[in-house]
Design a protein around this motif. Structure first.
Motif, short mmCIF file in Angstrom:
data_model
loop_
_atom_site.label_atom_id
_atom_site.label_comp_id
_atom_site.label_asym_id
_atom_site.label_seq_id
_atom_site.Cartn_x
_atom_site.Cartn_y
_atom_site.Cartn_z
N VAL A 1 -21.41 0.93 -6.96
CA VAL A 1 -21.25 1.82 -5.82
C VAL A 1 -19.97 1.47 -5.06
CG1 VAL A 1 -22.30 2.65 -3.67
CG2 VAL A 1 -23.75 1.99 -5.61
N ARG A 2 -19.11 2.46 -4.85
CA ARG A 2 -17.88 2.26 -4.09
C ARG A 2 -17.71 3.37 -3.07
NH1 ARG A 2 -14.35 -1.58 -6.28
NH2 ARG A 2 -15.00 -2.37 -8.32
N PRO A 3 -17.31 3.00 -1.84
CA PRO A 3 -17.12 4.03 -0.81
C PRO A 3 -15.95 4.94 -1.14
CG PRO A 3 -16.36 1.88 -0.03
CD PRO A 3 -17.05 1.65 -1.33
N VAL A 4 -16.04 6.18 -0.70
CA VAL A 4 -14.96 7.13 -0.86
C VAL A 4 -13.95 6.87 0.27
CG1 VAL A 4 -14.30 9.57 -0.81
CG2 VAL A 4 -16.43 8.84 -1.94
N GLU A 5 -12.73 6.58 -0.11
CA GLU A 5 -11.70 6.32 0.90
C GLU A 5 -11.33 7.59 1.63
OE1 GLU A 5 -10.83 3.38 1.67
OE2 GLU A 5 -11.91 2.40 0.02
N LYS A 6 -11.24 7.47 2.95
CA LYS A 6 -10.91 8.65 3.75
C LYS A 6 -9.40 8.89 3.74
CE LYS A 6 -14.88 8.08 6.82
NZ LYS A 6 -15.32 7.90 8.22
N GLN B 1 -20.02 8.47 2.44
CA GLN B 1 -19.89 9.02 1.10
C GLN B 1 -19.45 7.92 0.13
OE1 GLN B 1 -17.46 12.56 0.68
NE2 GLN B 1 -19.32 13.80 0.78
N VAL B 2 -20.07 7.91 -1.04
CA VAL B 2 -19.74 6.92 -2.07
C VAL B 2 -19.67 7.60 -3.42
CG1 VAL B 2 -20.88 5.04 -0.81
CG2 VAL B 2 -22.17 6.35 -2.53
N VAL B 3 -19.07 6.87 -4.35
CA VAL B 3 -19.10 7.27 -5.76
C VAL B 3 -19.86 6.20 -6.52
CG1 VAL B 3 -17.73 7.64 -7.84
CG2 VAL B 3 -16.95 8.57 -5.66
N VAL B 4 -20.83 6.62 -7.32
CA VAL B 4 -21.63 5.70 -8.11
C VAL B 4 -21.25 5.84 -9.58
CG1 VAL B 4 -23.95 4.94 -8.75
CG2 VAL B 4 -23.54 5.91 -6.48
N GLN C 1 -22.31 5.17 -13.06
CA GLN C 1 -23.53 4.84 -13.81
C GLN C 1 -23.26 4.58 -15.29
OE1 GLN C 1 -25.84 8.39 -12.36
NE2 GLN C 1 -27.25 6.79 -11.65
N GLY C 2 -22.00 4.40 -15.63
CA GLY C 2 -21.66 4.15 -17.02
C GLY C 2 -21.49 5.44 -17.80
N SER C 3 -22.46 6.32 -17.70
CA SER C 3 -22.40 7.59 -18.42
C SER C 3 -21.65 8.66 -17.64
CB SER C 3 -23.82 8.09 -18.72
OG SER C 3 -24.56 8.23 -17.52
N GLY C 4 -21.36 8.37 -16.37
CA GLY C 4 -20.65 9.34 -15.55
C GLY C 4 -20.65 8.92 -14.09
N LEU C 5 -19.94 9.71 -13.26
CA LEU C 5 -19.83 9.41 -11.83
C LEU C 5 -20.73 10.36 -11.04
CD1 LEU C 5 -15.95 8.96 -11.50
CD2 LEU C 5 -17.69 7.19 -11.86
N LEU C 6 -21.30 9.82 -9.97
CA LEU C 6 -22.16 10.60 -9.08
C LEU C 6 -21.65 10.40 -7.66
CD1 LEU C 6 -24.72 12.35 -9.41
CD2 LEU C 6 -26.06 10.33 -8.80
N ARG C 7 -21.50 11.50 -6.93
CA ARG C 7 -20.97 11.43 -5.57
C ARG C 7 -22.03 11.89 -4.58
NH1 ARG C 7 -14.98 12.56 -3.71
NH2 ARG C 7 -15.21 12.76 -1.45
N GLY C 8 -22.13 11.16 -3.47
CA GLY C 8 -23.10 11.54 -2.46
C GLY C 8 -23.02 10.64 -1.25
N THR C 9 -23.99 10.77 -0.35
CA THR C 9 -24.03 9.98 0.88
C THR C 9 -25.21 9.02 0.83
OG1 THR C 9 -23.07 11.80 2.16
CG2 THR C 9 -24.22 10.08 3.39
N VAL C 10 -24.95 7.75 1.13
CA VAL C 10 -26.01 6.73 1.13
C VAL C 10 -26.91 6.94 2.34
CG1 VAL C 10 -26.51 4.27 1.30
CG2 VAL C 10 -24.58 5.05 -0.10
N VAL C 11 -28.20 7.08 2.09
CA VAL C 11 -29.14 7.29 3.20
C VAL C 11 -30.20 6.19 3.26
CG1 VAL C 11 -28.77 9.76 3.38
CG2 VAL C 11 -30.49 8.90 1.77
N GLY C 12 -29.98 5.08 2.52
CA GLY C 12 -30.89 3.94 2.64
C GLY C 12 -31.50 3.51 1.33
N LEU C 13 -32.50 2.66 1.44
CA LEU C 13 -33.27 2.18 0.30
C LEU C 13 -34.62 2.87 0.27
CD1 LEU C 13 -32.75 -1.70 0.59
CD2 LEU C 13 -31.52 -0.13 -0.91
#
Length: 326
Positions: A321-326, A281-284, A286-298
């Protein structure tokens, strides 16, 4: 005229033994006077060379500088590094590479400097570039690919940097989307790729690479946007910058050739294997706001694929992109 690079190679090959001026003259098919002139050039560059009557020359010590002749010597690359331009100090290797590219420089030309006075990172940020400790280089490429695929080359260079750090420096480097390389969550390398293109044609791409190798803690600026580190700080051992650069260029050459023949898929797989936030899980931002989700690749174009909580796959084209600390 004898090349000082070839003379330096002979001096290194003779190890602690003397090699006579006559032997150098014979091997390189030049006059004794030409040999003497190039020995003087080497001394002016900081090489300590002892001369003894009737015995010749012996290399006592070398400065930690990157010379084009030494980089090119038996590099054994198909394309990258067939021409190398080196500077003790320059404004920016990317700036110099762009000038050379606009003047028609060969594809694969490498520009390297021991220091940059105006090193640049992503978003116009300054890249600290002290003398003689790190690697600052730029590579000119002229790929015959669609313009939309040019960003894929960033991932190619990131993989080459991370794998070289792991091989030469015995680190566990990881890649961070879109253009950083980390060790233990601290930034050790940044990539700045720039392009000159029209709507349907790439004129050239500049792969810019900055890698912190022998940088001490005191040489890092007090205020950093992201924690920084170097190989020296991580391992306590200095890095042979010439060995590192030559290893990196060989790997970059091999992967670029593979990319032109097989496309992005092999590079994408390598990048994903080096990405420690895959399936995390990471938080992205984007300047206009934050988006949270799971990285599944390129995705095939190089966008980051983020799976949202509702299962939707969102393509991320820009953001921090920064990981969500557990």
């Amino acid at each position: 005229m004898a090349s000082y690079g070839k003379i330096l190679s002979l001096l290194r090959a003779s190890s602690d033994e003397y090699i006579s001026g006559q032997d150098i003259s014979t091997l390189l098919h030049v006059s004794r006077a030409a040999v003497w002139k190039q020995i003087k050039v080497l001394r002016d560059l900081g090489f300590e060379i002892e001369s003894k009557h009737s015995q010749g020359y012996r290399l006592l010590s070398s400065p930690d500088v990157l010379l084009a002749a030494e980089i090119e010597n038996n590099l054994d690359c198909r394309l990258i590094g067939q021409s190398v331009v080196s500077f003790p100090v320059t404004d920016s290797t990317n700036v110099q590479a762009r000038r050379l590219a606009e003047d028609g420089a060969l594809e694969g030309t490498v520009v390297v400097a021991d220091q940059q006075s105006s090193g640049r990172g992503r978003l116009g940020r300054r890249w600290e570039s002290p003398f003689g400790v790190n690697l600052y280089c730029s590579v000119i490429l002229r790929p015959e690919i669609p313009v939309r695929q040019a960003p894929q080359l960033t991932f190619l260079s990131a993989v080459a940097v991370a794998e070289t750090l792991n091989e030469v420096c015995h680190l566990s480097a990881e890649v961070k989307w879109p253009n950083d390389v980390l060790v233990d969550s601290a930034k050790i390398s940044g990539l700045l790729n720039e392009m000159s293109a029209e709507t349907e044609q790439i004129h050239f791409v500049i792969l810019g690479v900055g890698i912190n190798l022998n940088m001490s803690a005191e040489q890092f600026p007090e205020m950093l946007n992201y924690p920084g580190t170097s190989s020296l700080l991580e391992t306590g051992e200095p890095v042979d910058r010439l060995l590192f650069l030559r290893t990196f260029l060989r790997r970059l050459d091999a992967y670029y050739s593979e990319f032109l023949q097989q496309g992005f898929a092999p590079i994408r797989r390598r990048w994903e294997s080096l990405c420690k936030i895959m399936n995390r899980q990471v938080v992205v931002d984007q300047g206009s706001g934050l988006l949270r989700g799971t990285v599944v690749g390129l995705d095939p174009e190089g966008a980051l694929r983020l799976q949202l909580e509702d299962g939707e796959i969102r393509k991320i084209l820009a953001g921090d992109v920064r990981p969500v600390e557990k």
